[in-house]
Write a protein that holds these residues in place. Sequence first.
Motif, mmCIF file in Angstrom:
data_model
loop_
_atom_site.group_PDB
_atom_site.id
_atom_site.type_symbol
_atom_site.label_atom_id
_atom_site.label_comp_id
_atom_site.label_asym_id
_atom_site.label_seq_id
_atom_site.Cartn_x
_atom_site.Cartn_y
_atom_site.Cartn_z
ATOM 1 N N ALA A 1 0.708 -1.162 -0.149
ATOM 2 C CA ALA A 1 0.012 0.106 -0.029
ATOM 3 C C ALA A 1 0.950 1.174 0.038
ATOM 4 O O ALA A 1 0.446 2.222 -0.692
ATOM 5 C CB ALA A 1 -0.871 0.015 1.165
ATOM 6 N N VAL A 2 1.975 1.239 0.747
ATOM 7 C CA VAL A 2 2.883 2.319 0.825
ATOM 8 C C VAL A 2 3.570 2.631 -0.469
ATOM 9 O O VAL A 2 3.685 3.689 -1.234
ATOM 10 C CB VAL A 2 4.103 2.360 1.984
ATOM 11 C CG1 VAL A 2 4.814 3.526 1.935
ATOM 12 C CG2 VAL A 2 3.316 2.398 3.476
ATOM 13 N N ILE A 3 4.068 1.467 -1.227
ATOM 14 C CA ILE A 3 4.617 1.554 -2.520
ATOM 15 C C ILE A 3 3.724 2.122 -3.702
ATOM 16 O O ILE A 3 3.927 3.057 -4.306
ATOM 17 C CB ILE A 3 5.290 0.439 -2.851
ATOM 18 C CG1 ILE A 3 6.298 -0.081 -2.030
ATOM 19 C CG2 ILE A 3 5.669 0.361 -4.345
ATOM 20 C CD1 ILE A 3 6.962 -1.460 -2.255
ATOM 21 N N LYS A 4 2.363 1.836 -3.556
ATOM 22 C CA LYS A 4 1.444 2.164 -4.407
ATOM 23 C C LYS A 4 1.202 3.614 -4.123
ATOM 24 O O LYS A 4 0.978 4.263 -5.250
ATOM 25 C CB LYS A 4 0.244 1.333 -3.967
ATOM 26 C CG LYS A 4 -1.007 1.675 -5.056
ATOM 27 C CD LYS A 4 -2.490 0.922 -4.690
ATOM 28 C CE LYS A 4 -3.325 1.370 -5.812
ATOM 29 N NZ LYS A 4 -4.727 0.522 -5.625
ATOM 30 N N GLU A 5 1.005 4.059 -2.963
ATOM 31 C CA GLU A 5 0.809 5.617 -2.716
ATOM 32 C C GLU A 5 2.216 6.283 -3.163
ATOM 33 O O GLU A 5 1.867 7.331 -3.921
ATOM 34 C CB GLU A 5 0.777 5.861 -1.291
ATOM 35 C CG GLU A 5 0.404 7.459 -0.949
ATOM 36 C CD GLU A 5 0.109 7.449 0.470
ATOM 37 O OE1 GLU A 5 -0.323 8.631 0.837
ATOM 38 O OE2 GLU A 5 0.132 6.597 1.311
ATOM 39 N N MET A 6 3.257 5.850 -3.198
ATOM 40 C CA MET A 6 4.317 6.703 -3.621
ATOM 41 C C MET A 6 4.491 6.592 -5.143
ATOM 42 O O MET A 6 4.740 7.787 -5.749
ATOM 43 C CB MET A 6 5.789 5.785 -3.023
ATOM 44 C CG MET A 6 6.007 6.118 -1.543
ATOM 45 S SD MET A 6 7.285 5.317 -1.045
ATOM 46 C CE MET A 6 8.695 6.118 -1.876
ATOM 47 N N GLU A 7 4.152 5.613 -5.802
ATOM 48 C CA GLU A 7 4.096 5.682 -7.163
ATOM 49 C C GLU A 7 3.001 6.617 -7.663
ATOM 50 O O GLU A 7 3.280 7.180 -8.729
ATOM 51 C CB GLU A 7 3.936 4.230 -7.770
ATOM 52 C CG GLU A 7 5.064 3.231 -7.397
ATOM 53 C CD GLU A 7 6.272 3.773 -8.090
ATOM 54 O OE1 GLU A 7 6.090 4.502 -9.171
ATOM 55 O OE2 GLU A 7 7.310 3.599 -7.849
ATOM 56 N N SER A 8 1.839 6.647 -7.195
ATOM 57 C CA SER A 8 0.865 7.621 -7.372
ATOM 58 C C SER A 8 1.175 8.936 -7.354
ATOM 59 O O SER A 8 0.896 9.718 -8.299
ATOM 60 C CB SER A 8 -0.214 7.325 -6.454
ATOM 61 O OG SER A 8 -1.392 8.114 -7.014
ATOM 62 N N LEU A 9 1.786 9.328 -6.329
ATOM 63 C CA LEU A 9 2.336 10.577 -6.364
ATOM 64 C C LEU A 9 3.399 11.176 -7.204
ATOM 65 O O LEU A 9 3.328 12.286 -7.775
ATOM 66 C CB LEU A 9 2.929 10.904 -4.786
ATOM 67 C CG LEU A 9 2.084 10.957 -3.754
ATOM 68 C CD1 LEU A 9 2.790 11.161 -2.384
ATOM 69 C CD2 LEU A 9 0.932 12.034 -3.751
ATOM 70 N N ARG A 10 4.305 10.005 -7.474
ATOM 71 C CA ARG A 10 5.095 10.287 -8.615
ATOM 72 C C ARG A 10 4.493 10.658 -9.937
ATOM 73 O O ARG A 10 4.891 11.284 -10.840
ATOM 74 C CB ARG A 10 6.080 8.973 -8.642
ATOM 75 C CG ARG A 10 7.339 9.221 -9.622
ATOM 76 C CD ARG A 10 8.597 8.287 -9.675
ATOM 77 N NE ARG A 10 8.607 8.001 -8.326
ATOM 78 C CZ ARG A 10 9.468 6.832 -7.937
ATOM 79 N NH1 ARG A 10 9.811 6.189 -8.777
ATOM 80 N NH2 ARG A 10 10.172 6.739 -6.738
#
Length: 402
Positions: free
Chosen positions: A44-53
């Motif tokens: 979930a954390v990795i998914k949120e970081m990629e979304s912001l990028r």
Amino acid sequence: MAVLAVAVFAALSSCAVGCSGSTNSTELKLWRMEDQPLAVQLAAVIKEMESLRCEQTTLQQQQQQQQQQSAVTQTHRSSREDGAQEEVGTHIFTYGSNDGEDDLSPSERDSRRRGDPCFHYTVLDQAWRATNTTSKFKMCDRNVKWKGWYRLFYNGKSIQMPERCVPVNKCGTHSPLWLSGPHPKRRQGIVTRSVCGHWKKKCCAFRSNPIQVKKCRGNYFVYKFTPPSSCYLAYCADINTLVCGRCRRNQSCVSRDKINWRCKTRRRSSKKVHFFASYPGQLLGKVNRIKYSKVLVNVGRAFNRRTGVFKAPVKGVYQFFFSTQTANSGLKTDLWLVVNNYWVAVSHTHIPRRSTTGSLSTYMTFLRRGAKVYVTHNCGRSWASAATTTITFGGSLLVQMR
């Protein structure tokens, strides 16, 4: 580990879908994350970081598109051979300086400005037109769709055309165009001037189409440009005249060699206004406006003998006098000085017994330009003859005000 790999792959797949579709951010609703396994929390954390990028990349692309749109310049490149014409400059409606208009009524002021190019012109601010500029791409003003009047600027500062020969390959073109005649004075109004283009050591190798020029209040000029006779020719802006934009209202921009310019203070010349008139006859009863037909002095031509009205030519302090003579006993005689339809001063006589007497009154006041002054015979009897000057009206300008 297998579970973690599957979670990471799911996060990257959702990011790819989000980047290619909507640019709106994805709000993650992580309910009770502490209850989820460690692998799920990490995914979930990795998914949120990629979304912001992804969102950051999309915003950068939008900013680049906006910058590309705003970078579209108004200038034209000489490499265009399709013969299309462009409009240059930024059209403005300006009231400029209102020097000398304080004395005018609103209708007179609007009528004066309606057809004056000093108040209706297009700003032409293109740095490549400066006399010290050399560019790789050569410009040609023949491809420009000139319309109306223009005022030259250099980086937001007022400037004017050169009055001397400009070296070739300057002003962003091959053959720079310069004004072969002097700029006009303000009292000359709109004048027509010849334009020359320098080429092969001949300052006037190209005699381009004439243009119109006018000087405006505030030490600036407006030009009515026309398409040059050929390419590659372009109108120049003299970088040495930047100092002219700093001249005050009581100064003029002058130069002896047309290279070094300076602001020179003008000498103030006060206008002379004097008039003296008489009425060679008799006045009885009510006379709305005395028409003084015998004018002895009329310096400044501000007094109208046909109407008997004095019209102030400039703003300032004036002094007036008016007189009468009467000879009837028991009869009251009044003469009034009228300023802009207001009765402001009276010359009064009332004789208790039979005799002859005269009366003289003076009045000092401040007047704006265009103010009207005359004398009215309100009542009684006044007399004069062609040989005498007993019924008189006169005045003078004492102090002219700016």
